[in-house]
Design a protein around this motif. Structure first.
Motif, PDB file in Angstrom:
ATOM      1  N   GLN A  22       0.848  -1.099   0.030  1.00 50.80           N
ATOM      2  CA  GLN A  22      -0.063   0.025  -0.126  1.00 50.80           C
ATOM      3  C   GLN A  22       0.876   1.055  -0.003  1.00 50.80           C
ATOM      4  OE1 GLN A  22      -3.753   0.047   0.009  1.00 50.80           O
ATOM      5  NE2 GLN A  22      -3.127   2.272  -0.667  1.00 50.80           N
ATOM      6  N   PRO A  24       0.737   5.629  -0.602  1.00 50.80           N
ATOM      7  CA  PRO A  24      -0.309   6.996  -0.589  1.00 50.80           C
ATOM      8  C   PRO A  24      -1.339   7.107  -1.416  1.00 50.80           C
ATOM      9  CG  PRO A  24       2.162   7.560  -0.523  1.00 50.80           C
ATOM     10  CD  PRO A  24       1.996   6.189  -1.069  1.00 50.80           C
ATOM     11  N   ARG A  25      -1.168   6.830  -2.882  1.00 51.18           N
ATOM     12  CA  ARG A  25      -2.477   6.764  -3.942  1.00 51.18           C
ATOM     13  C   ARG A  25      -2.534   5.690  -4.511  1.00 51.18           C
ATOM     14  NH1 ARG A  25       0.330  11.219  -7.669  1.00 51.18           N
ATOM     15  NH2 ARG A  25       1.953   9.887  -7.383  1.00 51.18           N
ATOM     16  N   VAL A  26      -1.640   4.617  -4.384  1.00 55.21           N
ATOM     17  CA  VAL A  26      -1.872   3.259  -5.221  1.00 55.21           C
ATOM     18  C   VAL A  26      -1.423   2.198  -4.482  1.00 55.21           C
ATOM     19  CG1 VAL A  26      -1.453   4.364  -7.601  1.00 55.21           C
ATOM     20  CG2 VAL A  26       0.552   3.170  -6.323  1.00 55.21           C
ATOM     21  N   ARG A  27      -1.978   0.848  -4.670  1.00 55.21           N
ATOM     22  CA  ARG A  27      -1.655  -0.139  -3.883  1.00 55.21           C
ATOM     23  C   ARG A  27      -1.186  -1.207  -4.979  1.00 55.21           C
ATOM     24  NH1 ARG A  27      -6.161  -3.580  -1.403  1.00 55.21           N
ATOM     25  NH2 ARG A  27      -7.784  -1.931  -1.143  1.00 55.21           N
ATOM     26  N   ASP A  86      -5.812   1.978  -8.331  1.00 54.63           N
ATOM     27  CA  ASP A  86      -5.959   3.179  -7.919  1.00 54.63           C
ATOM     28  C   ASP A  86      -6.957   3.146  -6.656  1.00 54.63           C
ATOM     29  OD1 ASP A  86      -8.578   2.980  -8.701  1.00 54.63           O
ATOM     30  OD2 ASP A  86      -8.612   4.141 -10.190  1.00 54.63           O
ATOM     31  N   GLU A  87      -7.138   4.423  -6.097  1.00 55.68           N
ATOM     32  CA  GLU A  87      -7.789   4.197  -4.883  1.00 55.68           C
ATOM     33  C   GLU A  87      -9.155   3.438  -4.992  1.00 55.68           C
ATOM     34  OE1 GLU A  87      -8.618   8.192  -7.106  1.00 55.68           O
ATOM     35  OE2 GLU A  87      -6.808   7.035  -6.377  1.00 55.68           O
ATOM     36  N   ASN A  88      -9.660   3.423  -5.990  1.00 54.15           N
ATOM     37  CA  ASN A  88     -11.032   2.889  -6.075  1.00 54.15           C
ATOM     38  C   ASN A  88     -10.711   1.297  -6.287  1.00 54.15           C
ATOM     39  OD1 ASN A  88     -12.858   5.123  -5.631  1.00 54.15           O
ATOM     40  ND2 ASN A  88     -12.219   5.658  -7.478  1.00 54.15           N
ATOM     41  N   ASP A  89      -9.474   0.833  -6.223  1.00 53.31           N
ATOM     42  CA  ASP A  89      -9.104  -0.683  -6.488  1.00 53.31           C
ATOM     43  C   ASP A  89      -9.385  -0.935  -8.119  1.00 53.31           C
ATOM     44  OD1 ASP A  89      -7.589  -2.887  -5.383  1.00 53.31           O
ATOM     45  OD2 ASP A  89      -9.846  -3.901  -5.413  1.00 53.31           O
ATOM     46  N   HIS A 117      -2.588   8.309 -16.459  1.00 52.13           N
ATOM     47  CA  HIS A 117      -1.854   8.434 -15.197  1.00 52.13           C
ATOM     48  C   HIS A 117      -0.501   8.847 -15.297  1.00 52.13           C
ATOM     49  CE1 HIS A 117      -5.485   7.033 -13.293  1.00 52.13           C
ATOM     50  NE2 HIS A 117      -5.830   6.053 -14.208  1.00 52.13           N
ATOM     51  N   GLU A 125       5.838   5.611  -7.581  1.00 53.10           N
ATOM     52  CA  GLU A 125       5.224   5.168  -6.353  1.00 53.10           C
ATOM     53  C   GLU A 125       5.235   3.666  -6.445  1.00 53.10           C
ATOM     54  OE1 GLU A 125       1.176   5.579  -3.833  1.00 53.10           O
ATOM     55  OE2 GLU A 125       1.732   7.463  -4.907  1.00 53.10           O
TER      56      GLU A 125
END
Length: 196
Positions: A22, A24-27, A86-89, A117, A125
Motif C-alpha cells: 500500500q 499513498p495513492r496506489v496499491r 488506484d484508490e477505487n481498486d 496516469h 510510487e
C-alpha cells in the motif's frame, strides 16, 4: 539485513498469495479475473506498447492469457506481477518482478501504466513499493531493468529510482519487422537502502 539464497527461496515458497503493498495513492495487489478488461485496455494501447518487445494486444483472449500467465508464474515463483490499483481498486497498470533468481539474489523489474496516469508520479510510487519489498522483505541483492533506448521517460524514471545504465545490447528484440536495441540498467540493494 543479510539474506541468503536459501532464505529468499524459502520466503518465495512461503507466500500464500501476492503481497499487498500500500502506498499513498496506489496499491500493488494480485491480479483477478475481473482485471481482464483493464489488462486488455492497458496492453492493447499502442502508446503503452510503443517501446515493448511485442505488439499491442488485439483480442481480449490475449489479455486472458496474460492473466493466466501471471498466476502460473506466481505458482512457479518465477515472477510476481502485481496490479497497480488506484484508490477505487481499479487496475491502472502492472508492476512485475520477473526472472526471480534466488541463487544469485536478483530479479528484473517491468512495469506499464495507463496513459491517463502518466506524468503524475504514479509509476514511481508503484515501483518504489515493489523495490522496497524486493530489497527489504525478500532480500534481493540486485534488480535489473531493460528498456528500449528511445524510451526517455522510462530511463528518467529508472534513474530517479537509482538505477544506473550499465550497457546496451544491440538489436536484441524484434517487434514485427522492427529490430531494437536494449538498454540495460541495474540497481543494487545497498544503493537502494543508502538512498532511502
Amino acid at each position: 539485513m543479510s539474506h541468503s539464497s536459501q532464505s529468499i527461496a524459502a520466503a518465495l515458497s512461503a507466500l500464500d498469495g501476492w503481497p499487498l503493498l500500500q502506498g499513498p495513492r496506489v496499491r500493488l495487489r494480485g491480479p483477478r479475473d475481473a482485471d481482464v478488461e483493464a489488462f486488455f485496455e492497458l496492453f492493447g494501447d499502442p502508446r503503452v506498447m510503443r517501446y515493448w518487445s511485442r505488439p499491442p494486444l488485439t483480442e481480449r483472449a490475449e489479455a486472458e492469457q496474460l492473466l493466466t500467465r501471471c498466476h502460473d508464474e506466481f505458482a512457479a515463483r518465477t515472477a510476481l506481477e502485481w496490479i497497480i490499483a488506484d484508490e477505487n481498486d481499479r487496475a491502472i497498470g502492472s508492476c512485475k518482478l520477473f526472472r526471480l533468481n534466488p541463487t544469485h539474489r536478483r530479479a528484473e523489474l517491468g512495469y506499464a501504466l495507463h496513459p491517463d496516469h502518466w506524468g503524475r508520479g504514479v509509476a514511481r510510487e508503484a515501483n518504489t513499493l515493489a523495490l522496497d519489498w524486493a530489497f527489504g522483505t525478500l532480500g534481493l541483492h540486485r534488480v535489473d531493468a531493460g528498456i528500449d533506448p528511445d524510451n526517455t521517460a522510462s530511463r528518467a524514471l529508472l534513474h530517479r529510482l537509482g538505477f544506473v545504465t550499465e550497457g546496451r545490447q544491440r538489436e536484441s528484440f524484434f517487434v514485427e519487422d522492427r529490430v531494437t536495441d536494449s538498454e540495460l540498467l541495474g540497481l543494487l540493494g545497498s544503493d537502494w537502502r543508502r538512498d532511502r
